[in-house]
Design an enzyme around this catalytic site. Structure first.
Site, PDB file in Angstrom:
ATOM      1  NE  ARG A   1      75.937  51.939  41.920  1.00 37.90           N
ATOM      2  CZ  ARG A   1      77.131  51.649  41.421  1.00 37.90           C
ATOM      3  NH1 ARG A   1      77.238  50.800  40.429  1.00 37.90           N
ATOM      4  NH2 ARG A   1      78.208  52.211  41.923  1.00 37.90           N
TER       5      ARG A   1
ATOM      6  CG  ASP B   1      72.724  57.168  38.236  1.00 40.05           C
ATOM      7  OD1 ASP B   1      73.820  56.929  37.700  1.00 40.05           O
ATOM      8  OD2 ASP B   1      72.494  56.942  39.431  1.00 40.05           O
TER       9      ASP B   1
ATOM     10  CG  ASP C   1      78.421  63.743  34.094  1.00 45.70           C
ATOM     11  OD1 ASP C   1      78.635  64.189  35.238  1.00 45.70           O
ATOM     12  OD2 ASP C   1      79.327  63.367  33.338  1.00 45.70           O
TER      13      ASP C   1
ATOM     14  CG  ASN D   1      72.253  59.659  46.507  1.00 45.05           C
ATOM     15  OD1 ASN D   1      72.596  59.209  47.596  1.00 45.05           O
ATOM     16  ND2 ASN D   1      72.280  58.916  45.394  1.00 45.05           N
TER      17      ASN D   1
ATOM     18  CE1 TYR E   1      82.761  59.589  49.222  1.00 47.63           C
ATOM     19  CE2 TYR E   1      83.291  59.488  51.559  1.00 47.63           C
ATOM     20  CZ  TYR E   1      82.389  59.312  50.519  1.00 47.63           C
ATOM     21  OH  TYR E   1      81.100  58.878  50.792  1.00 47.63           O
TER      22      TYR E   1
ATOM     23  CE  LYS F   1      80.332  62.221  49.832  1.00 50.74           C
ATOM     24  NZ  LYS F   1      79.042  62.372  49.149  1.00 50.74           N
TER      25      LYS F   1
HETATM   26  P1  NAD Z   1      76.525  53.917  44.743  1.00 51.77           P
HETATM   27  O1  NAD Z   1      77.822  53.845  44.048  1.00 51.77           O
HETATM   28  O2  NAD Z   1      75.713  52.689  44.890  1.00 51.77           O
HETATM   29  O3  NAD Z   1      75.583  55.011  44.100  1.00 51.77           O
HETATM   30  C1  NAD Z   1      76.071  56.239  43.625  1.00 51.77           C
HETATM   31  C2  NAD Z   1      75.236  56.632  42.429  1.00 51.77           C
HETATM   32  O4  NAD Z   1      75.764  57.877  41.939  1.00 51.77           O
HETATM   33  C3  NAD Z   1      75.336  55.601  41.288  1.00 51.77           C
HETATM   34  O5  NAD Z   1      74.057  55.320  40.786  1.00 51.77           O
HETATM   35  C4  NAD Z   1      76.211  56.308  40.278  1.00 51.77           C
HETATM   36  O6  NAD Z   1      75.978  55.936  38.933  1.00 51.77           O
HETATM   37  C5  NAD Z   1      75.849  57.769  40.528  1.00 51.77           C
HETATM   38  N1  NAD Z   1      76.846  58.678  39.984  1.00 51.77           N
HETATM   39  C6  NAD Z   1      78.210  58.616  40.097  1.00 51.77           C
HETATM   40  N2  NAD Z   1      78.778  59.609  39.393  1.00 51.77           N
HETATM   41  C7  NAD Z   1      77.765  60.320  38.835  1.00 51.77           C
HETATM   42  C8  NAD Z   1      77.705  61.470  38.015  1.00 51.77           C
HETATM   43  N3  NAD Z   1      78.822  62.096  37.584  1.00 51.77           N
HETATM   44  N4  NAD Z   1      76.496  61.942  37.653  1.00 51.77           N
HETATM   45  C9  NAD Z   1      75.363  61.313  38.050  1.00 51.77           C
HETATM   46  N5  NAD Z   1      75.349  60.221  38.814  1.00 51.77           N
HETATM   47  C10 NAD Z   1      76.547  59.730  39.209  1.00 51.77           C
HETATM   48  O7  NAD Z   1      76.873  54.528  46.171  1.00 51.77           O
HETATM   49  P2  NAD Z   1      75.956  54.930  47.426  1.00 51.77           P
HETATM   50  O8  NAD Z   1      76.597  54.348  48.609  1.00 51.77           O
HETATM   51  O9  NAD Z   1      74.514  54.696  47.164  1.00 51.77           O
HETATM   52  O10 NAD Z   1      76.257  56.505  47.470  1.00 51.77           O
HETATM   53  C11 NAD Z   1      75.262  57.508  47.511  1.00 51.77           C
HETATM   54  C12 NAD Z   1      75.833  58.714  48.228  1.00 51.77           C
HETATM   55  O11 NAD Z   1      76.051  58.375  49.601  1.00 51.77           O
HETATM   56  C13 NAD Z   1      77.188  59.185  47.700  1.00 51.77           C
HETATM   57  O12 NAD Z   1      77.226  60.597  47.717  1.00 51.77           O
HETATM   58  C14 NAD Z   1      78.160  58.625  48.704  1.00 51.77           C
HETATM   59  O13 NAD Z   1      79.363  59.370  48.773  1.00 51.77           O
HETATM   60  C15 NAD Z   1      77.366  58.732  49.977  1.00 51.77           C
HETATM   61  N6  NAD Z   1      77.790  57.876  51.073  1.00 51.77           N
HETATM   62  C16 NAD Z   1      77.862  56.513  50.940  1.00 51.77           C
HETATM   63  C17 NAD Z   1      78.235  55.729  52.035  1.00 51.77           C
HETATM   64  C18 NAD Z   1      78.261  54.229  51.987  1.00 51.77           C
HETATM   65  O14 NAD Z   1      78.734  53.599  52.962  1.00 51.77           O
HETATM   66  N7  NAD Z   1      77.790  53.572  50.954  1.00 51.77           N
HETATM   67  C19 NAD Z   1      78.552  56.351  53.244  1.00 51.77           C
HETATM   68  C20 NAD Z   1      78.490  57.741  53.334  1.00 51.77           C
HETATM   69  C21 NAD Z   1      78.104  58.488  52.249  1.00 51.77           C
END
Ligand code: NAD
Length: 246
Positions: free
Chosen positions: A16, A37, A60, A87, A152, A156
């Protein structure tokens, strides 16, 4: 011909949010993807939607054996692995008074150790299929901090360091590694969060606005780019507003 015609990518957290957008973009450009995922139903549904060019594998990222199986899923299904998109990530919040060691270990395990384990599991396949590309997802919080986002922010920042050491070790063997630092992106992670004024564009980005950079870094178009980080933040970290308010 698509820009990723001969490429096979493994995307952690691909079920997702941004990971799903990256999968769609890679397949659109002719690549093939393995989505890993913990969200099995969502991941399988997306793989079905993408058809023959996609597979789902339960992953995981904190489990080394899951990573081994995910890399095998890519090489078994598609014969090779050229692109790793690290990701998957989580975000937890808490003041220094109530953010526990357990909270800290959990987020470091997923956001930082998870990426290290991904690189370790994939590195032999990436070398074998070079030119290859590792894309590690950090954040603008990998460049500057936010109060009460201790785990976090630390994880990062760590991602950027890991990218550089991996890039240096692998550069001469045609495997590149780079970090993407997204700003505020419209995904389930920050649903409902009011981010008005957070960047000068005053909006969240669509995940596809990050995917276009993933496609570029995954492709051989970026063949001399390694060990660096690229912001996709709508100007968030460019600086401050006018000194004198109008
Ligand atoms: P999201 O929560 O929609 O997606 C994260 C995905 O990671 C999910 O599908 C979740 O099930 C999966 N996940 C979580 N723990 C896991 C594990 N232990 N093993 C496997 N999968 C796992 O969030 P997103 O915004 O799409 O985040 C994607 C990446 O982008 C992340 O690393 C997040 O930190 C980074 N990010 C997001 C934003 C934002 O504004 N959304 C900004 C900067 C960075």
């Amino acid at each position: 011909m698509g820009r990723l015609q001969d490429k096979v990518a493994l995307i952690s957290g691909g079920a997702r949010g941004m990971g799903a957008a990256h999968a769609r973009a890679i397949v659109h450009e002719g690549g093939r993807v393995v989505l890993g995922d913990v969200l099995e139903a969502e991941g399988k549904a997306l793989a079905d939607e993408l058809g023959d060019s996609a597979r789902f594998v339960p992953l995981d990222v904190t489990r080394e054996e899951d990573w081994g199986a995910a890399v095998r899923a890519a090489t078994d299904a598609f014969g090779k692995l050229n692109v790793l998109v690290n990701n998957a990530g989580i975000c937890t919040v808490g003041s220094l008074f109530d953010y526990t060691l357990e909270d800290w270990n959990h987020i470091i395990g997923v956001n930082l150790t998870g990426q290290f384990l991904g690189i370790r599991a994939a590195v032999s396949a990436l070398l074998e299929s070079a030119p290859s590309s590792i894309i590690n997802i950090s954040s603008t919080q990998g460049v500057e901090g936010i109060a009460e986002l201790h785990g976090y922010t630390a994880s990062k920042f760590g991602v950027r360091g890991l990218t550089k050491s991996a890039a240096l070790e692998l550069a001469s063997r045609n495997v590149r590694a780079n970090t993407i630092c997204p700003g505020t992106i419209a995904t389930p992670m920050n649903e409902g969060l009011d981010v008005s004024g957070f960047n000068p564009m005053n909006r969240k980005a669509d995940p596809a606005e990050v995917s276009s950079l993933v496609v570029y870094l995954a492709s051989d178009e970026s063949s001399f780019i390694s060990g660096t980080e690229i912001l996709v933040d709508g100007g968030e970290l460019a600086g401050h507003g006018p000194l004198i308010a109008k």
